[in-house]
Write an enzyme that holds these catalytic residues in place. Structure first.
Site, short mmCIF file in Angstrom:
data_model
loop_
_atom_site.label_atom_id
_atom_site.label_comp_id
_atom_site.label_asym_id
_atom_site.label_seq_id
_atom_site.Cartn_x
_atom_site.Cartn_y
_atom_site.Cartn_z
N MET A 35 -4.14 -51.21 76.63
CA MET A 35 -3.03 -50.87 76.05
C MET A 35 -3.32 -49.58 74.93
O MET A 35 -3.83 -48.64 75.28
CB MET A 35 -2.15 -52.32 75.89
CG MET A 35 -1.78 -52.60 77.56
SD MET A 35 -0.39 -53.51 77.60
CE MET A 35 -1.05 -54.13 78.92
N SER A 36 -2.43 -50.62 74.05
CA SER A 36 -3.33 -50.00 72.73
C SER A 36 -4.72 -49.21 72.31
O SER A 36 -4.64 -48.86 70.95
CB SER A 36 -2.29 -49.68 72.01
OG SER A 36 -1.09 -49.53 71.89
N MET A 37 -5.28 -50.19 72.80
CA MET A 37 -7.42 -50.07 72.47
C MET A 37 -7.19 -48.13 72.42
O MET A 37 -8.34 -48.24 72.31
CB MET A 37 -7.77 -50.98 73.28
CG MET A 37 -7.65 -52.63 72.65
SD MET A 37 -8.97 -53.70 73.75
CE MET A 37 -8.05 -53.62 75.11
N THR A 38 -6.40 -47.89 74.01
CA THR A 38 -6.33 -46.28 73.69
C THR A 38 -6.50 -46.11 72.50
O THR A 38 -7.44 -44.40 72.52
CB THR A 38 -5.55 -45.40 75.06
OG1 THR A 38 -5.96 -46.60 76.05
CG2 THR A 38 -5.63 -44.97 75.08
N LYS A 39 -5.53 -46.11 71.30
CA LYS A 39 -5.65 -45.45 70.95
C LYS A 39 -7.18 -45.22 69.63
O LYS A 39 -7.48 -43.97 69.03
CB LYS A 39 -4.58 -45.95 69.87
CG LYS A 39 -3.06 -46.24 70.62
CD LYS A 39 -2.16 -46.82 69.45
CE LYS A 39 -0.53 -46.78 69.59
NZ LYS A 39 -0.42 -47.01 71.15
#
Length: 396
Positions: free
Chosen positions: A113-117
């Protein structure tokens, strides 16, 4: 999704759009590529570099007091309270704890999820330190297609630190929020008859209007990450998935390929599309803890991590009102706690985290499928647990 085939009432499939609703998401987070097209984040063809292991049987019994509670909880109890699917602890570079449950096994992959950011932000920070990306440049000067959007007048650094002034709502609980318009544009499936909106991440970004002054306040908006993904791709001439493989994944001794979801035009979702193995995200955390060095090789300059750990504008961050992250900041799409241990983290909805504690020489990676998206529901349990574990390991 049990059986061959599963009963009709238990199917999780396209074109239904509720596969990320609870409890379906408890299966979905480990099976994204069965529902969406993806692009490989290759680990290359070399042999993986095993992580050293020194299991600590006392961790499950570590006790802590959740925020706002007068009842202590054990580490083991917190795993189930937070719908943990996988959890890895590295201490002094060795695996001291590893746990799998729910849909995840050691051979599986889970939505980051937003760990991708944070990985997108890391790539951008690497390019800044190497002098290949000017953090002070206006976005419109790099991507002319965005010149007339809200992003055009923002600097690259403002995008990296999410201090852009954008007319955009990311309230998942609001069915009319902009995030759902964005999601329709990003869908890789054929658009329904009569659809007249943007097609793909980059087309959507061109429609975003400005609201407020750039640089004044932190505002967590995923579209900043996709704008940054476009900036990176335009500067380097490669998409984010390829660059992540080239600079990180194929060089850190990864066990498994990762993969990223894409829109209808094949653009990787730089704001939340990565799925990966638990240990491989542990390697990412160790890389950040060790200032860019892993397995004796420097993958990027130490200044990259120094810049991130220095943190962002705390006054701008405070305006966002995160009660569980008071005193924190945001820099290059990493969350800085500014606590006594200098901890910082990659974070994603429903409980995903890479938590790096330099003082304790500790990395925690958690995959989860918590019923609600907001981490404010999980932090009161998680953050004290991480601190208690750090203190336990330091005392050994």
């Amino acid at each position: 999704m049990q059986g061959f085939p599963p009963p009709a009432e238990k199917l999780i499939m396209q074109p239904e759009s509720d596969f990320f609703s609870f409890p379906k998401m408890r299966w979905t987070v480990c099976h994204i590529r069965e529902l969406m097209p993806t692009k490989q984040v290759s680990r290359g063809i070399g042999a993986p570099v095993p992580l050293a292991s020194a299991p600590d049987e006392g961790i499950d019994a570590v006790r802590f007091l959740p925020l706002g509670s007068d009842t202590a909880m054990t580490w083991r109890e917190s795993l189930f309270a937070n719908y943990t699917d996988g959890l890895l602890v590295l201490h002094e570079g060795r695996v001291v704890y590893e746990h799998y449950s729910g849909c995840l096994s050691e051979a599986g992959k889970h939505a980051a999820m937003s760990m991708t950011k944070s990985l997108t932000g890391l790539l951008a920070e690497i390019l800044v330190v190497e002098g290949r990306l000017d953090e002070g440049a206006k976005v419109g000067s790099i991507i002319p297609e965005l010149e007339d959007s809200a992003f055009g007048s923002a600097t690259v650094r403002q995008v990296m630190d999410m201090t852009t002034g954008l007319q955009y709502s990311e309230n998942y609980a609001d069915p009319n929020a902009d995030i759902w318009v964005y999601s329709k544009a990003a869908s890789p499936l054929p658009k329904p008859e009569g659809y007249v909106g943007p097609n793909g991440y980059f087309e959507y970004l061109q429609t975003v209007k400005q609201d407020g002054t750039h640089g004044e306040a932190f505002g967590y908006r995923t579209i900043n990450s996709d704008a940054l993904g476009w900036i990176i791709s335009r500067v380097i001439g490669k998409d984010v998935a390829h660059l992540l493989s080239e600079r990180i994944w194929s060089r850190m001794g990864a066990e498994q390929d990762g993969y990223m979801t894409v829109d209808a035009k094949g653009t990787p979702f730089a704001g939340g599309g990565l799925s990966a193995g638990l240990r491989d995200l542990g390697r990412v955390g160790q890389l950040m803890l060790s200032d860019g060095v892993i397995n004796g090789e420097a993958l990027f300059p130490r200044k990259v991590v120094d810049n991130i750990r220095a943190g962002g504008d705390r006054e701008a961050f405070a305006k966002a009102g995160y009660s569980t992250l008071a005193g924190g900041s945001y820099r290059s799409m990493w969350w800085l706690f500014h606590n006594d241990h200098g901890a910082f983290a990659a974070r994603g909805v429903h409980g995903q985290t890479i938590y790096v504690d330099p003082t304790a020489d500790m990395v925690i990676v958690r995959f989860a499928s918590f019923p609600t998206a907001a981490n404010s529901r999980i932090d009161p349990t998680s953050l004290p647990a991480y601190q208690a574990l750090a203190e336990y390991l330091m005392a050994k």
